[in-house]
Design an enzyme around this catalytic site. Structure first.
Site, PDB file in Angstrom:
ATOM      1  N   ASP A 288      14.379  32.699  46.873  1.00  0.00           N
ATOM      2  CA  ASP A 288      14.734  33.922  45.675  1.00  0.00           C
ATOM      3  C   ASP A 288      14.254  33.673  44.024  1.00  0.00           C
ATOM      4  O   ASP A 288      13.137  32.693  44.696  1.00  0.00           O
ATOM      5  CB  ASP A 288      16.586  33.638  44.616  1.00  0.00           C
TER       6      ASP A 288
HETATM    7  C1  BGC Z   1      18.532  37.845  43.621  1.00  0.00           C
HETATM    8  C2  BGC Z   1      18.563  38.250  45.155  1.00  0.00           C
HETATM    9  C3  BGC Z   1      17.049  39.480  44.688  1.00  0.00           C
HETATM   10  C4  BGC Z   1      15.343  38.620  43.865  1.00  0.00           C
HETATM   11  C5  BGC Z   1      14.464  40.012  44.235  1.00  0.00           C
HETATM   12  C6  BGC Z   1      17.244  37.763  42.939  1.00  0.00           C
HETATM   13  O1  BGC Z   1      17.626  37.880  41.099  1.00  0.00           O
HETATM   14  O2  BGC Z   1      19.256  36.679  43.434  1.00  0.00           O
HETATM   15  O3  BGC Z   1      19.350  38.929  45.648  1.00  0.00           O
HETATM   16  O4  BGC Z   1      16.404  39.433  46.430  1.00  0.00           O
HETATM   17  O5  BGC Z   1      16.342  38.707  42.956  1.00  0.00           O
HETATM   18  O6  BGC Z   1      14.960  40.990  43.394  1.00  0.00           O
END
Ligand code: BGC
Length: 745
Positions: A288
């Site tokens: 993530d």
């Molecule tokens: C979220 C993810 C997301 C990523 C990219 C993160 O803060 O938890 O679900 O895909 O950001 O935007």
């Protein structure tokens, strides 16, 4: 069993040999001569032989291009791995897609509204929330939704979607439950697997996320989800396991949180032992955004660090990340062996081949917005759950001449959830977007421009429909009193990074509903919410319609249900508690440790069954304007394979859809909750029509996880098999005599 016709499912895109350097071209040429085509793994191996250390290193980091000035090749996605043209490797453009192709608000214009910077066109169609999608209990709907958003991505230069959210709803106050598929591993996995297959049918890769136990947003970057191995294998991990088998996502996104004090992306047990060894996952693990914790993550099973922040600069390669300079050094001194880097790159490339990224690059073209909106509308129509309907108050009768519509901006649109799953609607929000008092640039409260009131007016010509915004309960009650029916739209906005403080509707809406219900005995409630809410007014209203966040054509879908044009068929994918005291954790904790051993594998209805608690509405519940009967149960067992068949009949006088559910009883001494969902089927039936439904139960749903033996274990014996309308309305009873079995994960 044939389910529901879906006229709008996109056809899978066909592989074309477009890239001269693509090995796909080479292999299809081989195919035409006589040798068998190379597998994605063989292609990846061949390509890797031509890659330098730098080329390989290049593949294991992605950059965040959500910045106003784009680096070369960037189009404003959350993750960008630049192309390697000399090797014919296309760029990876990874875009968020909780419920549709996310378009990013960055900065504000002079009216305080966000400016969007994602390159290309930026238009996108939102589906209902994933929780709503789960409420359809219809994998065909999830597939159609996935292929719609995959197609929109492909036509905007995006070849990977950060989709497939499947964290089980352990915490009903979790701000991201609307991005996930409820509380049951089987339901969530079947719906997620179908959505991922739909996305990937468009030659757009999908993730599945957030692996694992990422169950609340409070302290999301630091919190430790503490749980025993057996419990997690039977619950949250089982959901991932089954969805990965079904959907074959290209990548697994490891989450922010820790499990038993070890960060997800540094968790060798989770990544190496379970995902890659036990489940034989062939794709890659991406972090993530910002969830990497050092170069050792590479040894722990992480293959790619995501979304390195480019700040305002452009020089890709100069940025520091766990897999930047530290990886160069670790490769030089041998702490991370070259073979590991090769494995990381192999996993990425083989998934790009398998997903058709070399052969079918995105083709920029305009959206077919009307067709896509219909896909969303069909999903919303099947997602809506009718929770209460006393004296057949709904559908609205032809005698109704005046309707009061109160609150929820129902004159303008329908609510959506906030955060990286947000889709900025085509034509802009129904009312100016707003932000919470303390906010990030990506947290917006957005109403999709699909007004339930206008749709209702269109469907009920000649009826007087008047609106009150609900800000003054006395005024709203006066309007309700002078109308035949009063429909209150109640909203609960949820957003990534923000949990709800409790299960109450916010902003005094309970008092508004009380006032309206006291003024008009025919009050109807429509809920647009991210998760379960308390309903202290339930006994005072005639009908309750759970509409979730219903997406691009949510207004039409709601009006369809209110008027009877649509016979509601949604079923709850999550238990609605009476109050917080019934939960495993009555208080949402802001401690850095959350004890999930309280409920263990007994998430949601399993907890309520185990503790003999009466929920407000049980898992699987939902009414119809028809009524369905079940009969002729047959249970056949062959070893550990249990096949259940029974007849379902539409006893009403309207065509409708039903979702009979099969529950498996667990032996009393197993240490498990009393019953588990073992199967389900959504069936469309004309009045008086009957069908036989046949479902085979996955043996893991009869098993417990044996941690010592690292395998599933089915105890031989007699298992109760029940068929019902919900987890608490079980109509048919049988038993399965099951032989003892061991199943490798
Ligand atoms: C979220 C993810 C997301 C990523 C990219 C993160 O803060 O938890 O679900 O895909 O950001 O935007």
């Amino acid at each position: 069993m044939k389910v529901v016709d879906l006229p709008f499912v996109r056809k899978p895109t066909r592989s074309l040999c477009l890239t001269a350097l693509s090995l796909a071209c080479v292999s299809s040429a081989f195919a035409q001569s006589s040798s068998p085509p190379l597998t994605p793994d063989q292609r990846a191996d061949q390509l890797i032989k031509r890659m330098s250390l730098d080329d390989m290193h290049h593949m294991v980091q992605s950059y965040n291009t959500m910045i106003p000035q784009q680096p070369p090749g960037g189009i404003g996605t959350a993750g960008y791995v630049p192309a390697l043209p000399a090797l014919g490797i296309p760029a990876l453009q990874e875009n968020d897609a909780g419920i549709g192709v996310h378009n990013y608000p960055v900065g504000k214009d002079k009216n305080g509204q966000p400016t969007l910077v994602r390159g290309v066109a930026g238009d996108a169609t939102p589906l209902p929330s994933l929780l709503g999608l789960a409420a359809t209990w219809n994998p065909q709907i999830a597939y159609a939704g996935g292929s719609m958003i995959g197609g929109e991505a492909h036509s905007q230069g995006i070849n990977m979607l950060l989709a497939g959210g499947i964290n089980l709803a352990r915490e009903p106050r979790n701000g991201r439950n609307f991005e996930y598929l409820g509380e049951d591993p089987l339901l969530a996995a079947r719906m997620d697997g179908a959505e991922i297959r739909g996305i990937q049918s468009q030659h757009v890769l999908s993730t599945i996320k957030h692996y694992a136990l990422n169950a609340q947003e409070t302290n999301r970057l630091t919190v430790s989800s503490n749980i025993d191995e057996r419990a997690m294998r039977e619950s949250d991990l089982l959901a991932f396991e089954m969805a990965i088998e079904d959907g074959h996502p290209a990548s697994v996104m490891c989450g922010y949180n820790k499990i038993n004090h070890v960060y997800d992306c540094s968790n060798s047990h989770l990544l190496n032992d379970v995902l890659k060894h036990d489940w034989k996952f062939p794709g890659w693990v991406m972090t993530d955004w910002g969830a990497d914790h050092g170069v050792n993550d590479a040894l722990d099973g992480t293959d790619q660090v995501s979304g390195i922040d480019l700040g305002s600069g452009f020089s890709i390669g100069s940025m520091s990340s766990s897999f930047g300079a530290p990886l160069t050094q670790a490769l030089a001194n041998g702490t991370v062996p070259r073979s590991r880097l090769q494995d990381m790159v192999h996993r990425i490339l083989r998934s790009m081949y398998a997903g058709g990224l070399f052969a079918d690059p995105p083709v920029i073209k305009p959206l077919n917005a009307d067709v896509d909106a219909l896909v969303s509308q069909h999903a919303a129509e099947q997602a809506i759950v009718l929770l209460k309907n006393d004296h057949a108050q709904l559908p609205l009768s032809a005698n109704v001449k005046t309707i009061a519509i109160i609150g929820g901006h129902a004159d303008a649109g329908v609510l959506s959830g906030g955060g990286s799953a947000q889709v900025w609607p085509i034509g802009g929000p129904a009312i100016p977007a707003s932000q919470p008092p303390v906010q990030n640039v990506w947290q917006w409260m957005v109403y999709d421009p699909s007004s339930p009131m206008k749709a209702l007016q269109k469907m009920m010509p000649g009826v007087t429909v008047r609106y009150d915004d609900g800000s003054d309960p006395t005024r709203a009650a006066a309007l309700a009193k002078s109308s035949d029916v009063a429909i209150v739209f109640a909203t609960q906005w949820m957003c990534e990074a923000i949990d709800a403080p409790n299960l109450s509707l916010p902003n005094g809406q309970d008092a508004l509903i009380d006032a309206v219900a006291a003024a008009n005995p025919h009050a109807v409630m429509v809920l647009e919410n991210g998760g379960p809410v308390k309903m202290p007014w339930l006994s005072k209203v005639g009908a309750v319609v759970e509409a979730w966040y219903p997406g691009a054509r949510g207004g039409e879908a709601i009006a369809g249900v209110l008027t009877g044009k649509v016979n509601p068929s949604g079923r709850l994918p999550i238990t609605f508690p009476q109050d917080e005291q019934q939960l495993p954790r009555p208080q949402l904790t802001d401690a850095l440790d959350v004890d999930y051993n309280i409920e263990g594998a007994a998430v949601g209805y399993k907890w309520f069954d185990e503790k003999k608690l009466e929920p407000l509405f049980p898992f699987g519940f939902g009414l119809s304007y028809s009524h369905f009967g079940y009969s002729d149960l047959h249970v056949n067992t062959k070893g550990d394979r249990v096949t259940v068949s029974f007849k379902v009949t539409n006893l009403g006088d309207r065509a409708g859809m039903d979702t009979p559910q099969i529950y498996v009883g667990m032996p009393a001494n197993s240490g498990e909750a009393p019953r588990r969902l073992g199967g389900f089927e959504k069936v469309a039936l004309q009045p008086k029509e009957s069908r036989t439904v046949t479902v085979t139960i996955d043996p893991r749903l009869l098993a417990v996880f044996d941690v010592q033996g690292d395998q599933w274990q089915v105890a031989g014996g007699s298992y109760p098999i029940q068929v019902g309308r919900s987890s608490r309305d079980l109509v048919l009873n049988g038993t399965a005599a099951v032989a003892a079995a061991r199943i490798a994960p």
